[in-house]
Design an enzyme around this catalytic site. Structure first.
Site, PDB file in Angstrom:
ATOM      1  N   ASP A   1       1.106  -5.830  -6.404  1.00 34.26           N
ATOM      2  CA  ASP A   1       1.355  -4.317  -6.491  1.00 34.26           C
ATOM      3  C   ASP A   1       2.931  -4.615  -7.916  1.00 34.26           C
ATOM      4  O   ASP A   1       3.182  -5.985  -8.718  1.00 34.26           O
ATOM      5  CB  ASP A   1       2.464  -3.505  -5.635  1.00 34.26           C
ATOM      6  CG  ASP A   1       3.325  -4.815  -5.223  1.00 34.26           C
ATOM      7  OD1 ASP A   1       3.663  -5.366  -5.598  1.00 34.26           O
ATOM      8  OD2 ASP A   1       4.237  -3.539  -4.000  1.00 34.26           O
TER       9      ASP A   1
ATOM     10  N   GLU B   1       0.162   2.063   2.698  1.00 36.43           N
ATOM     11  CA  GLU B   1       0.084   1.486   1.458  1.00 36.43           C
ATOM     12  C   GLU B   1      -0.557   2.239   0.563  1.00 36.43           C
ATOM     13  O   GLU B   1      -0.721   3.045  -0.417  1.00 36.43           O
ATOM     14  CB  GLU B   1      -1.168  -0.106   1.669  1.00 36.43           C
ATOM     15  CG  GLU B   1      -0.856  -0.466   2.315  1.00 36.43           C
ATOM     16  CD  GLU B   1       0.400  -1.458   1.171  1.00 36.43           C
ATOM     17  OE1 GLU B   1       0.277  -1.344   0.212  1.00 36.43           O
ATOM     18  OE2 GLU B   1       0.830  -2.380   1.772  1.00 36.43           O
TER      19      GLU B   1
ATOM     20  N   TYR C   1      -6.040  -4.062  -5.166  1.00 33.01           N
ATOM     21  CA  TYR C   1      -4.230  -4.596  -4.419  1.00 33.01           C
ATOM     22  C   TYR C   1      -4.292  -3.074  -2.838  1.00 33.01           C
ATOM     23  O   TYR C   1      -3.700  -4.234  -1.952  1.00 33.01           O
ATOM     24  CB  TYR C   1      -3.043  -3.149  -4.500  1.00 33.01           C
ATOM     25  CG  TYR C   1      -2.077  -3.112  -4.133  1.00 33.01           C
ATOM     26  CD1 TYR C   1      -1.216  -4.372  -3.799  1.00 33.01           C
ATOM     27  CD2 TYR C   1      -1.387  -1.974  -3.367  1.00 33.01           C
ATOM     28  CE1 TYR C   1      -0.085  -4.187  -2.796  1.00 33.01           C
ATOM     29  CE2 TYR C   1      -0.583  -1.433  -2.438  1.00 33.01           C
ATOM     30  CZ  TYR C   1      -0.113  -3.081  -2.429  1.00 33.01           C
ATOM     31  OH  TYR C   1       1.302  -2.623  -1.648  1.00 33.01           O
TER      32      TYR C   1
END
Length: 408
Positions: free
Chosen positions: A145, A46, A127
């Site tokens: 996102d 991520e 996020y």
């Protein structure tokens, strides 16, 4: 602001999960169905995927895991090694925060499993916290996102342009998360945006949420999300200096300050970058005295907020030359171990890559005579034209006039 609702059904998470079970992407950081996700791999992927495409991240992710197979190995590594492994991915503050976060998590004994706990770690925003909480710990959290923003703005036809629409998008995204399988749901929405609900020419006919999509019903799906026009940054210019030491072919480098653009990354010495920089005065910023040669052309690189043009100067210095304070000579064969960002790799390539040699075109060899085949008969020689016979009539004679033949 959401457009007035027509008679549309609400998007159902179950429909999306059925589609996801059939069409989920196979990604190196994604756990197989029924397998518990590894928080380290989820977190690492991520962070890498922020502002970077899946295709670009895949090889870096594999090499990073080879070098730092566990969170403890990453936390124990020197910062230079982490920055070197990250070189080329861009947005280098992510690498510094990644290293700091690894140390904090190891010191705490593991990742926190809530959005609130994750948000307190270096480099983890809203996020990333939502994605890790949902995917790694199956918490009911939304991971919003760019792909998710596009899906949600189309589903609800949100007219408010980005970035002002972000709070509204997050609220609606959180309302869609089911109590069961929130991690799979988070990855399903990401896959939907990446494969079907694409920015251009979305494949709406294949979408499991086609029926409740308001933008699709209005035929305006490609116009969402609404965005304010982004003004391009002001061009900056500067000079870069590539010094090669005789004897060992070492290159003069330095490390940029830890804070700011390209923090803690390596570079050949450069001048300040400014819109009004004059390359004609570039030698005033040279790091040491040498016979600097200005190379033709410029090196161009575009950062998030501005484009950059660097004029490159090169010089060959004597063997045994000592690097100025705060700089170092790195053997050319060891440059791969330096945390060089993409812009500086372009500078070194511009200065160090030799021009391709011009290979002369060899004349075609005359074919060997074929003695087994009788030669074709020579063509008959063409007769030369007969020479023109000049008249012997005296020039003073009256000219001959051609006329109609006389009748007899």
């Amino acid at each position: 602001m959401v457009a007035p609702a027509a008679s549309h059904s609400r998007p159902d998470a179950a429909d999306l999960l059925v589609w996801y079970d059939r069409h989920r992407r196979a990604l190196p950081w994604r756990a197989e169905p029924g397998v518990v996700a590894d928080p380290y791999r989820v977190w690492l992927s991520e962070i890498m995927l922020q502002q970077t495409t899946v295709a670009a991240v895949k090889p870096y992710f594999a090499r990073f895991l080879e070098r730092f197979p566990t969170l403890a190995a990453l936390a124990a590594a020197p910062e230079e090694a982490v920055m070197s492994a990250w070189a080329g991915l861009g947005y280098y503050s992510r690498a510094r925060n990644l290293h700091a976060c690894a140390k904090a998590v190891v010191a705490a004994g593991g990742f926190p499993d809530t959005v609130e706990g994750l948000r307190k770690l270096p480099g983890i925003g809203a996020y990333t916290a939502g994605a890790i909480a949902a995917i790694a710990f199956d918490r009911r959290a939304a991971a919003v996102d760019g792909n998710v923003e596009r899906v949600v703005t189309r589903l609800f036809a949100i007219e408010t342009p980005l970035p002002a629409a972000k709070p509204e998008i997050r609220r609606l995204a959180e309302s869609l998360v089911p109590a069961g399988r929130p991690g799979d749901f988070a990855q399903a929405v990401m896959d939907l945006g990446a494969t079907l609900c694409t920015p251009k020419r979305p494949a709406c006919a294949l979408c499991p949420w086609m029926a409740p999509c308001r933008a699709r019903a209005e035929g305006l799906q490609e116009t969402f999300p609404r965005k304010l026009r982004k003004e391009p940054g002001v061009l900056r210019r500067g000079a870069a200096f590539v010094a090669v030491r005789a004897g060992d072919d070492a290159i003069l480098l330095r490390t940029r300050p830890p804070e700011g653009l390209l923090g803690s990354m390596a570079e050949p010495p450069t001048s300040p970058w400014s819109p009004d920089y004059d390359p004609a005065h570039g030698l005033l910023d040279a790091p040491l005295d040498a016979r600097w040669k200005r190379l033709p052309g410029v090196v161009r690189h575009t950062f998030t907020h501005f484009p950059l043009e660097l004029t490159v100067f090169s010089a060959r210095v004597a063997a045994g030359t000592v690097a100025p304070e705060g700089m170092r000579f790195t053997p050319r064969a060891e440059l791969d171990a330096e945390p060089l960002p993409g812009a500086m790799k372009k500078v070194l390539a511009h200065a160090l890559e030799p021009a391709l040699p011009i290979v002369p075109v060899a004349p075609k060899p005359r074919p060997e005579p074929d003695l087994a085949t009788p030669p074709e008969p020579e063509p008959a020689a063409r007769r030369a034209p007969l020479p023109k016979v000049l008249s012997r009539r005296p020039a003073s004679a009256a000219p001959i006039r051609k006329g109609a033949p006389r009748r007899r």
